[in-house]
Scaffold this motif. Structure first.
Motif, PDB file in Angstrom:
ATOM      1  N   THR A  48      41.359 -79.410  -5.131  1.00  0.00           N
ATOM      2  CA  THR A  48      42.226 -79.163  -6.282  1.00  0.00           C
ATOM      3  C   THR A  48      41.375 -78.423  -7.300  1.00  0.00           C
ATOM      4  O   THR A  48      40.289 -78.870  -7.637  1.00  0.00           O
ATOM      5  N   ASP A  49      41.841 -77.294  -7.753  1.00  0.00           N
ATOM      6  CA  ASP A  49      41.048 -76.534  -8.706  1.00  0.00           C
ATOM      7  C   ASP A  49      41.977 -75.758  -9.630  1.00  0.00           C
ATOM      8  O   ASP A  49      42.703 -74.876  -9.189  1.00  0.00           O
ATOM      9  N   PRO A  76      46.255 -73.157  -7.869  1.00  0.00           N
ATOM     10  CA  PRO A  76      47.342 -72.253  -8.262  1.00  0.00           C
ATOM     11  C   PRO A  76      46.855 -70.910  -8.809  1.00  0.00           C
ATOM     12  O   PRO A  76      45.844 -70.855  -9.519  1.00  0.00           O
ATOM     13  N   GLN A  77      47.580 -69.883  -8.460  1.00  0.00           N
ATOM     14  CA  GLN A  77      47.408 -68.547  -9.050  1.00  0.00           C
ATOM     15  C   GLN A  77      46.004 -67.978  -8.920  1.00  0.00           C
ATOM     16  O   GLN A  77      45.516 -67.318  -9.814  1.00  0.00           O
ATOM     17  N   GLN A  78      45.323 -68.276  -7.818  1.00  0.00           N
ATOM     18  CA  GLN A  78      43.958 -67.770  -7.723  1.00  0.00           C
ATOM     19  C   GLN A  78      43.796 -66.649  -6.717  1.00  0.00           C
ATOM     20  O   GLN A  78      42.702 -66.131  -6.560  1.00  0.00           O
ATOM     21  N   THR A 130      49.969 -72.008  -5.113  1.00  0.00           N
ATOM     22  CA  THR A 130      48.690 -71.691  -4.489  1.00  0.00           C
ATOM     23  C   THR A 130      48.844 -70.511  -3.531  1.00  0.00           C
ATOM     24  O   THR A 130      47.948 -69.679  -3.398  1.00  0.00           O
ATOM     25  N   LEU A 131      49.995 -70.463  -2.869  1.00  0.00           N
ATOM     26  CA  LEU A 131      50.207 -69.429  -1.851  1.00  0.00           C
ATOM     27  C   LEU A 131      50.558 -68.073  -2.452  1.00  0.00           C
ATOM     28  O   LEU A 131      50.516 -67.062  -1.774  1.00  0.00           O
ATOM     29  N   ARG A 132      50.961 -68.085  -3.718  1.00  0.00           N
ATOM     30  CA  ARG A 132      51.428 -66.839  -4.306  1.00  0.00           C
ATOM     31  C   ARG A 132      50.629 -66.493  -5.557  1.00  0.00           C
ATOM     32  O   ARG A 132      50.150 -67.359  -6.268  1.00  0.00           O
ATOM     33  N   LEU A 151      53.538 -78.591   8.108  1.00  0.00           N
ATOM     34  CA  LEU A 151      53.307 -77.930   6.821  1.00  0.00           C
ATOM     35  C   LEU A 151      54.093 -78.660   5.742  1.00  0.00           C
ATOM     36  O   LEU A 151      55.283 -78.930   5.896  1.00  0.00           O
ATOM     37  N   GLU A 152      53.402 -79.020   4.674  1.00  0.00           N
ATOM     38  CA  GLU A 152      54.087 -79.651   3.553  1.00  0.00           C
ATOM     39  C   GLU A 152      53.941 -78.739   2.342  1.00  0.00           C
ATOM     40  O   GLU A 152      52.831 -78.434   1.904  1.00  0.00           O
ATOM     41  N   LEU A 153      55.072 -78.300   1.814  1.00  0.00           N
ATOM     42  CA  LEU A 153      55.040 -77.362   0.690  1.00  0.00           C
ATOM     43  C   LEU A 153      55.513 -78.046  -0.572  1.00  0.00           C
ATOM     44  O   LEU A 153      56.578 -78.659  -0.594  1.00  0.00           O
ATOM     45  N   ARG A 154      54.708 -77.964  -1.619  1.00  0.00           N
ATOM     46  CA  ARG A 154      55.145 -78.509  -2.899  1.00  0.00           C
ATOM     47  C   ARG A 154      55.563 -77.352  -3.786  1.00  0.00           C
ATOM     48  O   ARG A 154      54.790 -76.422  -4.003  1.00  0.00           O
ATOM     49  N   LEU A 155      56.770 -77.414  -4.290  1.00  0.00           N
ATOM     50  CA  LEU A 155      57.249 -76.304  -5.105  1.00  0.00           C
ATOM     51  C   LEU A 155      56.976 -76.577  -6.578  1.00  0.00           C
ATOM     52  O   LEU A 155      57.420 -77.577  -7.133  1.00  0.00           O
ATOM     53  N   LEU A 156      56.214 -75.735  -7.195  1.00  0.00           N
ATOM     54  CA  LEU A 156      55.887 -75.894  -8.615  1.00  0.00           C
ATOM     55  C   LEU A 156      56.462 -74.744  -9.429  1.00  0.00           C
ATOM     56  O   LEU A 156      56.837 -74.892 -10.576  1.00  0.00           O
ATOM     57  N   ASP A 157      56.509 -73.581  -8.818  1.00  0.00           N
ATOM     58  CA  ASP A 157      56.897 -72.385  -9.555  1.00  0.00           C
ATOM     59  C   ASP A 157      58.412 -72.252  -9.663  1.00  0.00           C
ATOM     60  O   ASP A 157      59.160 -72.752  -8.837  1.00  0.00           O
ATOM     61  N   ASP A 158      58.799 -71.554 -10.677  1.00  0.00           N
ATOM     62  CA  ASP A 158      60.184 -71.173 -10.818  1.00  0.00           C
ATOM     63  C   ASP A 158      60.322 -69.804 -10.176  1.00  0.00           C
ATOM     64  O   ASP A 158      59.816 -68.822 -10.700  1.00  0.00           O
TER      65      ASP A 158
END
Lengths: 171, 441
Positions: free
Chosen positions: B256-257, B279-281, B304-306, B323-330
């Motif tokens: 986690t970073d 995220p966002q790296q 993280t993926l985008r 695969l487990e995807l957590r959605l954070l972004d709008d």
């Protein structure tokens, strides 16, 4: 049969086996029993004993205690098959619900039967009952007698004197 | 017959505790903080010196009257003086108060000299430097260093041949090559947990551990006010911070970073499970994902993926089954998800945790060819925190329509009424896999 004053012998083993069956033993319980018998025979032979006359002594266990031990073992066997990890919550409720006498029984049973988890669980519960208590409170919980000799004399109790002489330990 | 009378040679109930053999009393006392174990010395003469044999020492100054530094320091000194000269199994020192640094140093040194196997240290007072002799503890198996502990220059000859578990929780590093030297001294290290803050001075964090199996690394930004010990500080410039991961036998990776550390990792062919939240790296994340392309279970967030809306440069995860995807972004469409699924050819289980964002705009997602995992491998699909947004429905329709070997679709929702309606609707939809069950939980 219960009133016999004889030491543990083979009939006692049969007695325990009957209890094991009566509480619908799982494979694990039998393993524990055979383990402990094996261990006793080994140590008997190792100490130069004759195989003809092995006496298998089993630990002091009442039927009630044994039922508890088995409840513990079964639960742990089930959950280790299922998830690989155990619920601390179950352990806490299991050990939290017994009174002091049974707690001591389970502690010793865990030790004698070499069930480390149970031995540790009971030990930590006994420890937990002492946590944050004064010596006097601990004496009441476990019915610990102060040294009888000091009680008879009129001088302050030995424990109190000791605490006064060693303030560093009690502050 | 099973009605139990007491076995004949059992003691009466009174004082069974005191009648236990010394070793068993000692075992019970080893579960107590040392402060409480020492108090039992006043119980009776039998108990007078039982505590001196206990091999687990836990010193916590919050148990001392008024948290007094003097009383606490006196206590620790005397315990170490009076205890039997046997090995120390575990030694815990947790201070919430300020104490005389040379004395603290002596206590830790003493623990290491008595062959401590588990050592746990934390101090609210900053700047407790780990004594040198700890780096030569042959018996040390587990080491936990908490906030306030400083790793200064580590001797080149340092060697911790038994150390398997290492936790570094917000430790401060005084030297540039500290991390490299530290991990270099641990040839059998298997578990490593690191919680870092950007003020820890480790510009180049170098995890090179040849036997490491599990690595957890959490890096937080100081400006996030969720930690109790934190005093707000100006965020340092960490744009040149790097983290090197060279662990060829790693099986579990959890990173986690929320800062902008750049990663350089070498291949991890044995990797089984990974959890990545960076995220966002962009490129930093891609550099982390490429070496774990063999992973079987992956948990990752969409953020993280985008980066800036586009999927980052990803490898093909040719062994990934879950695969487990957590959605954070709008975000506005699922195209990126299909792109992701094209890189997971043998995916069998997909979990989407819908989180707490709302999305409305839908694009028709079936313009292109379906990802191959949908055609031949995907067996389970789970949508968590379902809110019945149109976009979520669109995704469910798409999966039902496209996944040819789907066996079970699970939808987690709190609202039963809504769920029933959705279930009715879903049952009416065209389904590609006849064997598919739809489950609400």
């Amino acid at each position: 049969m219960e009133k016999q004053q004889t030491p543990f012998g083979f009939h006692k083993l049969i007695f325990i086996l009957l209890i094991l069956l009566s509480v619908s033993m799982s494979a694990l319980g039998r393993d524990i029993l055979s383990d402990i018998i094996e261990l006793k025979i080994e140590s008997h032979i190792a100490s130069g004993g004759n195989f003809d006359s092995v006496t298998v002594e089993l630990p002091n266990l009442t039927g009630k205690t044994l039922a508890k031990v088995i409840e513990y073992c079964k639960k742990h066997e089930e959950s280790s098959e299922k998830t690989g990890e155990l619920s601390e919550k179950w352990d806490g409720e299991f050990i939290g619900g017994v009174e002091v006498g049974m707690l001591m029984d389970l502690f010793l049973a865990g030790y004698e039967l070499k069930i480390k988890g149970l031995n540790d669980l009971a030990a930590s519960r006994i420890g937990g009952m002492m946590l944050g208590k004064t010596p006097e409170e601990i004496r009441v919980i476990f019915d610990i007698k102060e040294d009888p000799l000091c009680k008879k004399s009129k001088s302050p109790k030995e424990g109190e004197r000791f605490a006064r002489d060693n303030p560093w330990a009690f502050q | 017959m099973a009605s139990s009378s007491k076995p004949p040679n059992q003691l009466p109930d009174e004082d069974r505790l005191s009648n236990l053999p010394d070793s068993l009393i000692c075992h019970i006392l080893s579960f107590l903080p040392t402060k409480c174990a020492v108090i039992t010395s006043a119980l009776s003469t039998k108990w007078r010196y039982q505590w001196t044999s206990v091999a687990n020492l836990v010193f916590c100054d919050k148990f001392t009257v008024n948290y007094s530094s003097d009383l606490f320091e006196n206590f620790v000194d005397r315990v170490l003086m009076l205890r039997k000269r046997s090995n120390i199994d575990s030694f815990t020192l947790a201070c919430i108060n300020t104490h005389d640094p040379p004395r603290v140093n002596t206590w830790i040194t003493a623990a290491a000299m008595f062959g401590v196997r588990e050592l746990r240290l934390s101090s609210a007072m900053r700047g407790v430097v780990l004594p040198h002799n700890v780096f030569y503890s042959r018996a040390l198996v587990a080491l936990t260093l908490g906030p306030g502990i400083v790793l200064d220059v580590i001797p080149t000859s340092a060697c911790l041949p038994s150390l398997k578990v290492l936790h570094l929780e917000v430790v401060e590093f005084r030297n540039v090559d500290t991390t490299w030297k530290l991990f270099n001294a641990c040839p059998v290290l298997e578990d490593l947990v690191i919680r870092r803050e950007t003020t820890d001075n480790a510009k180049c964090f170098n995890v090179c551990a040849p036997a490491l199996k599990r690595l957890t690394m959490k890096m937080y930004d100081e400006s996030r006010p969720d930690e109790y010990w934190r005093t707000p500080v100006a965020a340092p410039d960490i744009s040149d911070y790097t983290c090197v991961i060279d662990c060829p036998t790693l099986e579990h990776l959890d990173i986690t970073d929320y800062t902008s550390v750049s990663y350089a990792a070498s291949d991890m062919p044995l990797i089984v499970k990974a959890e990545i939240d960076t995220p966002q790296q962009g490129e930093a994340t891609a550099a982390l994902l490429r070496p774990i392309a063999d992973v079987k279970l992956l948990t990752i967030s969409d953020a993280t993926l985008r980066k800036n809306g586009d999927l980052i440069d990803l490898p093909t995860f040719s062994n990934l089954t879950k695969l487990e995807l957590r959605l954070l972004d709008d975000f506005s469409d699922w195209t990126w998800l299909l792109d992701m699924l094209r890189r997971t050819p043998v995916l069998q289980g997909l979990v989407i945790d819908s989180g707490c964002v709302s999305r409305d705009i839908i694009h028709d997602t079936c313009q292109e060819r379906e990802p191959s995992c949908l055609l031949s491998h995907l067996e389970t699909f789970e949508l968590r925190q379902f809110k019945r947004g149109e976009d979520e429905m669109e995704l469910l329709r798409y999966i039902l329509r496209s996944a040819k070997v789907l066996k079970e679709m699970t939808i987690e929702s709190w609202d039963i009424e809504k769920a029933t309606k959705v279930l009715e609707e879903l049952l009416g939809l065209p389904r590609c896999s006849r064997a598919c069950r739809v489950v609400f939980s």
